[in-house]
Design an enzyme around this catalytic site. Structure first.
Site, PDB file in Angstrom:
ATOM      1  N   ASP A 347      34.083  36.910  39.398  1.00 47.19           N
ATOM      2  CA  ASP A 347      35.380  36.400  39.828  1.00 47.19           C
ATOM      3  C   ASP A 347      36.455  36.934  38.881  1.00 47.19           C
ATOM      4  OD1 ASP A 347      37.625  34.892  40.466  1.00 47.19           O
ATOM      5  OD2 ASP A 347      36.504  33.044  40.805  1.00 47.19           O
ATOM      6  N   HIS A 348      37.314  37.802  39.405  1.00 49.28           N
ATOM      7  CA  HIS A 348      38.305  38.468  38.557  1.00 49.28           C
ATOM      8  C   HIS A 348      39.434  37.531  38.119  1.00 49.28           C
ATOM      9  CE1 HIS A 348      39.533  41.942  36.550  1.00 49.28           C
ATOM     10  NE2 HIS A 348      40.323  42.498  37.452  1.00 49.28           N
TER      11      HIS A 348
END
Length: 369
Positions: A347-348
């Site tokens: 998850d950026h």
């Protein structure tokens, strides 16, 4: 006095279930806690026990029908008792007579032919189409005029409704892709050490060996064992590790609870138990949700590199492909070594590229030692 039994919420957020099969016919005797009906929910197939003993007076749906939580599932009364309920609805959507005390003979068989309206049956007869071999695409699987004409032309198509499991997978994947900015990174890890240990230990599941090595890495990198809730990052300090299981009904994730507390032998036993239960659809709802991190051994089905989808409610997933020979440059020389392809999605929003590479390096180190 007749007891009306309504479908309860057997899992967090359950709104409906599909009736797989009834164990009893109307008029048959049922004991307390005896299985009444087999139901399919989003992720599991469960037996619904009877809350009372008595005689089954009414069934709230037939095989293949969907019933909502809170709807009347069954009515159970005393021997010889009658029950007069509200009018039920027939498959065609037309009101049917209320169910009263006139019950069919216990154990009487239900004989059903292909579901089709009379005009469709006449058309099939005119065109020489055997309805028993025609898949219905109408409501509740009813055969339509278009189905008959397609079968007669030899250019038939089959519309396959999604199972509840497949619909749930589709919903979760779409939500994950919609809300989580996925970033993927790739690498390889030498496989000889891990596979030699597996042979030495009597070939426990590869997933057990992977989980044993990943938990210490996750402890060093808490953002990979986390979830985003609004503008808060929830770092879990426990390790419920999900692993993907390829089942006849689709990919399922089973969850090893408190993996950090289990020795390798315990991990191996739990992975075997959960994998078997996932394939047989016997796991409980709590064994199929709530993972904090996921590992997918796609090597078991011949996979290599890919872009795994992050399960919603987590921040990362690691996919491990099938080990195979690769040409690797070491000390200015080319060596042929066996390696696992590794694919990591994260998850950026909470993990940047540098942290992703540091985590991958730590994973490689853990797998090769």
């Amino acid at each position: 006095m007749a007891h009306e039994f309504h479908l309860p919420d057997v899992g967090e957020g359950l709104v409906e279930a599909v009736i797989v099969s009834w164990y009893l016919e109307v008029g048959e005797t049922v004991e307390l806690d005896q299985s009444l009906v087999e139901l399919e929910t989003d992720k599991a197939i469960i037996d619904m026990p009877s809350p009372v003993a008595g005689v089954l007076l009414y069934r709230g749906g037939e095989d293949g029908e969907t019933i909502e939580v809170g709807s009347l599932l069954a009515v159970i009364g005393e021997p010889g008792e009658s029950w007069e309920g509200a009018a039920v609805t027939s498959p065609a959507g037309e009101p049917a007579a209320p169910v009263v005390g006139s019950l069919p003979e216990a154990g009487a068989a239900r004989v059903r032919g292909p579901q089709a309206l009379p005009m469709v049956r006449r058309l099939a007869e005119e065109l020489g189409v055997d309805l028993s071999g025609v898949p219905g695409t109408g409501p509740l699987g009813r055969i339509t005029e278009q189905d008959v004409r397609a079968a007669a032309s030899g250019r038939s198509t089959v519309r396959v409704p999604m199972s509840r499991l497949r619909k749930r997978i589709a919903e979760n994947m779409a939500r994950s892709w919609r809300e989580i900015p996925h970033v993927a990174t790739y690498d390889h890890a030498d496989s000889d050490t891990l596979m030699a240990e597996r042979s030495r230990l009597g070939k426990p599941p590869v997933e057990a060996l992977l989980i044993a090595r990943l938990v210490p890495v996750l402890a060093r990198f808490p953002s990979f064992n986390s979830a985003v809730e609004g503008d808060v990052i929830v770092e879990r300090r426990f390790y419920d590790i999900g692993f993907a299981v390829d089942t006849p009904d689709g990919l399922t994730v089973a969850v090893v609870r408190d993996a950090e507390s289990l020795p390798l032998e315990g991990l191996a036993g739990e992975v075997r138990r959960l994998a078997e239960g996932a394939k047989e659809r016997t796991l409980g709802v709590d064994e199929l949700r709530g993972q904090t991190f996921t590992v997918s051994n796609i090597g078991a089905v011949g996979g290599g590199l890919g872009t795994p989808m992050i399960p919603y409610g987590t921040s990362a997933i690691l996919s491990v492909g099938r080990a195979g020979p690769r040409a690797v440059v070491r000390d200015d020389s080319i060596e042929i070594v066996r390696q696992f392809p590794l694919s990591l999605s994260y998850d950026h929003r909470i993990i940047d590229g540098a942290e992703g590479r540091r985590f991958m390096a730590a994973v490689i180190e853990a797998l090769e030692k």
